[in-house]
Design an enzyme around this catalytic site. Structure first.
Site, PDB file in Angstrom:
ATOM      1  N   HIS B 138       0.829  -1.205   0.000  1.00 50.91           N
ATOM      2  CA  HIS B 138       0.000   0.000   0.000  1.00 50.91           C
ATOM      3  C   HIS B 138       0.859   1.249   0.000  1.00 50.91           C
ATOM      4  O   HIS B 138       1.888   1.308   0.671  1.00 50.91           O
ATOM      5  CB  HIS B 138      -0.937   0.008   1.201  1.00 50.91           C
ATOM      6  CG  HIS B 138      -2.129   0.893   0.983  1.00 50.91           C
ATOM      7  ND1 HIS B 138      -2.078   2.254   1.097  1.00 50.91           N
ATOM      8  CD2 HIS B 138      -3.404   0.586   0.610  1.00 50.91           C
ATOM      9  CE1 HIS B 138      -3.281   2.755   0.827  1.00 50.91           C
ATOM     10  NE2 HIS B 138      -4.089   1.775   0.530  1.00 50.91           N
ATOM     11  N   HIS B 139       0.407   2.258  -0.742  1.00 47.91           N
ATOM     12  CA  HIS B 139       1.148   3.507  -0.847  1.00 47.91           C
ATOM     13  C   HIS B 139       1.256   4.204   0.505  1.00 47.91           C
ATOM     14  O   HIS B 139       2.154   5.029   0.730  1.00 47.91           O
ATOM     15  CB  HIS B 139       0.446   4.409  -1.862  1.00 47.91           C
ATOM     16  CG  HIS B 139       1.364   5.392  -2.526  1.00 47.91           C
ATOM     17  ND1 HIS B 139       2.204   6.210  -1.801  1.00 47.91           N
ATOM     18  CD2 HIS B 139       1.591   5.668  -3.823  1.00 47.91           C
ATOM     19  CE1 HIS B 139       2.889   6.964  -2.655  1.00 47.91           C
ATOM     20  NE2 HIS B 139       2.549   6.652  -3.884  1.00 47.91           N
ATOM     21  N   ALA B 140       0.354   3.881   1.429  1.00 43.75           N
ATOM     22  CA  ALA B 140       0.444   4.477   2.767  1.00 43.75           C
ATOM     23  C   ALA B 140       1.675   3.976   3.507  1.00 43.75           C
ATOM     24  O   ALA B 140       2.176   4.629   4.422  1.00 43.75           O
ATOM     25  CB  ALA B 140      -0.816   4.163   3.575  1.00 43.75           C
TER      26      ALA B 140
END
Lengths: 455, 455
Positions: B138-140
């Site tokens: 995930h980009h988070a």
């Protein structure tokens, strides 16, 4: 564009990452004789050219999210068959175990609401040379029974027939086929009922519906214990499946003077008891199963839309003796034909003590974990045709249903028959039902102990 | 429990079914000599016993949905490696084409927010005996650069080394490793900036931020045309990938007196021009690429968190002559080191004319389709190590990044280098960018025409 019937849109409104609302089916086939290694590849290629897609498989939600509580269907004019019909493979050694593992993954991901709500995987790589077909259809389009009926409807009992439509097709000539929608709207036509159900959907009205249900629940014939299955679920699934000879169940049924369905339920009861004992989690009072009953005449009727009733069955899991459990189940099923009454069956299911959570979790913290459930598990048995089925020469060896889970219902058992076998599919929450596959061995042990007790 | 930095939580807050916010990487390996057919199966089994998981891969969002705009991380105490690390296979004939097809599918489904936000597929079934590893993060947790750096960090340039950690591990001894979080919160510590960014996240404040951006946009150095890539996207992806010899790019760069990165951008320009001509959709004015620039020192630094700047590049797609396009790109990159300034780079990206849609679609109907974009495509080039890399004896043959798409950005090109090759990954919206794989042939033609023009 047409407004969805409330029973259909409900499944879209309630869907979250933790509660994917699709039903699945895993079919095992033996390919026709004399097929080469590229059989599946060319089969798929050929099928992709057949774009006569059943109307229901062309529909997508007009808006991916519910607007003011209403959802409507539109026809997808850019239908991308190559997206919906997928070619997949199993890693080595290609046992049923690997098949169940990838099926578990596929059954864990929600469908894309921007497209018609179905996927079909053509699966190669089984070491024994067979192939599998996993189908995934949103519950808003078809309930589990309709999905099984649809799959069976493209098959034939003629091993030599080569005119079976693709899995998204239909045997009906196009002009005779159902128009999407109008006949689906039985519920909408019944205005009062539709309004009541809508009330059950809107978050603000959930409490009212819940109160109604709570009152209703006082008159329920049974009270279920709390078990490890009656907890909130995550989004990931485990799926297990196996077949049993119907003859074995029939022998037990005849000897004990019960129905074959009673024997199947007794197998489930034995398996649940053994599994809960393994986890040191068997309650003193018996588990209660909700057993859906079709409200639709069989086979010949349209296979879209959702029409299901339900009754409650005492599984007698507290009894150590298999014959005692079978007797309790027989009695419970014979006496227990009490439908949920005023509540529509699905409203009953969704609003049952544990299932309020998806749309009322915030106003009711802890509700799921602190209230006794109305039942512990849903066990469905969907009779299929007795003859052996084929799809363009490929023999169907088993057809295993994969179901929907909800908060409070972390385990589901759904069975069907195909040819001489009872095919059982078990769907569980990956986190809350560890070692799900052990239930398969417990089912076999359950049948053995019944055979031992009554034969 | 710790509060997420705003830059991280933004990617969770903006995620929808149409905008999965994970980055991916597809790595191709040649297995070590003398491995048998069960190499991958035993490899996976062995790796599953190594539970020394990097801290960042143990974090999951404390609540799956944003509460009052804030999200926080918790450590997953029930980490289920068997869920995250998957064994998959390709259908016959097992070409790169089949690999790209399954990668496209995997890249299309959002991660389950109830678990740490990553998946790794170990893929067998390539006809040439190689295997692949598809990672999804995930980009988070990590931006694309960090994800590539992480993957490279578990590899080694020693073909004989057998001490590489698993793909979720780290070479650092545990005590020296990053604690999850504290160092991620650079943005939060800078109070004013964090508040400004939060304002950009909240739906009600989106208009304010948009106005700020609109003002800002007047001073942007370039204006981009509208193209078929600058439209709302669906959730499904197509992914294509291929490698080019760095030597070929180097020869063109030397002869033309430009950088190798300029040559790579000129290949992209040629490919986009050819693709748009195919679709009779080439604008008269040149396409503008947003080229992210790392704001983080290379390699040695921590590989979590998001720190990216951006500049705009005139791609010269309106020019028929490849040498002219290369000259325009060289000039644009040399002059164009203008960062977005006051706006944080990701705020700039997300709030750019087209990217407001995910959280402001309702109040701004038609905004995406009727406003000119600030740029047409994001093209990233992430330099990797020049030496050949190995993972426990398996040689890395290519490492292809798969990126995030947003409304208005239906196509993304991300490149990296591994050993002697430039590895290009192209991610596109399945619906809006048909025949995506043709871009690969166009890239090759683009390089050929550059060679022809300057050598």
């Amino acid at each position: 564009m047409q407004l969805m019937p409330v029973t259909d849109s409900m499944f879209l409104a309630l869907e979250t990452r933790e509660h994917p609302m699709h039903v699945g089916g895993l079919a095992l086939f033996t390919p026709p004789p004399d097929t080469g290694p590229d059989y599946l590849k060319s089969l798929r290629k050929e099928l992709l050219t057949d774009s006569d897609v059943r109307d229901v498989f062309r529909l997508r939600p007009a808006t991916p999210l519910s607007t003011r509580g209403f959802l409507s269907w539109v026809e997808d004019t850019e239908l991308d068959l190559d997206y919906h019909f997928r070619h997949s493979a199993l890693p080595r050694p290609g046992r049923v175990r690997e098949l169940l593992e990838v099926t578990s993954r596929w059954h864990s991901t929600p469908l894309d609401r921007h497209r018609p709500l179905w996927e079909i995987h053509l699966v190669e790589g089984l070491a024994d040379g067979r192939f599998a077909v996993y189908t995934k259809v949103h519950h808003a389009l078809m309930d589990g029974v309709s999905a099984l009926r649809h799959l069976q409807s493209v098959l034939t009992d003629d091993p030599d027939a080569r005119d079976c439509p693709p899995f998204w097709g239909s045997r009906e000539p196009r002009r005779n086929r159902e128009r999407p929608g109008p006949h689906l709207s039985t519920w909408l036509r019944n205005g009062r009922r539709a309004l009541e159900e809508l009330a059950g959907m809107a978050p603000l009205a959930a409490r009212v519906a819940r109160e109604a249900f709570r009152e209703h629940r006082l008159t329920l014939p049974l009270r279920a214990p709390r078990t490890m299955f009656n907890v909130p679920v995550g989004g990931a699934r485990r799926f297990a499946a196996q077949s049993w000879e119907l003859e074995r169940l029939g022998a037990v049924a005849s000897a004990a003077g019960v129905s074959r369905n009673d024997v199947a339920l007794a197998m489930c009861s034995a398996a649940l008891r053994a599994y809960l004992l393994d986890h040191d989690a068997l309650p003193d009072v018996p588990l209660v199963a909700m057993v859906p009953v079709s409200l639709r005449p069989r086979v010949s009727e349209a296979t879209t839309g959702n029409r299901t009733g339900a009754l409650l069955c005492d599984l007698g899991t507290h009894l150590p003796d298999p014959a005692d459990r079978l007797a309790v189940i027989r009695r419970s099923m014979a006496n227990g034909k009490r439908l949920f009454g005023d509540l529509s069956p699905w409203q009953a299911l969704l609003l049952s003590a544990l299932n309020v959570a998806p749309f009322a979790a915030a106003p009711l913290p802890g509700y799921v974990t602190h209230t006794r459930p109305a039942f512990n598990i849903v066990i469905s048995n969907v009779p299929g045709p007795r003859s052996h089925l084929y799809w363009n020469g490929a023999r169907l060896d088993g057809l295993y249903p994969a179901s929907v889970l909800l908060d409070g219902l972390a385990l589901n058992i759904t069975m069907t028959t195909s040819g001489d076998t009872l095919d059982i599919g078990i769907t569980g929450c990956r986190r809350r039902v560890p070692h799900l596959q052990r239930l398969l061995a417990h089912l076999e042990d359950g049948l053995k102990s019944l055979e031992h007790a009554v034969l």
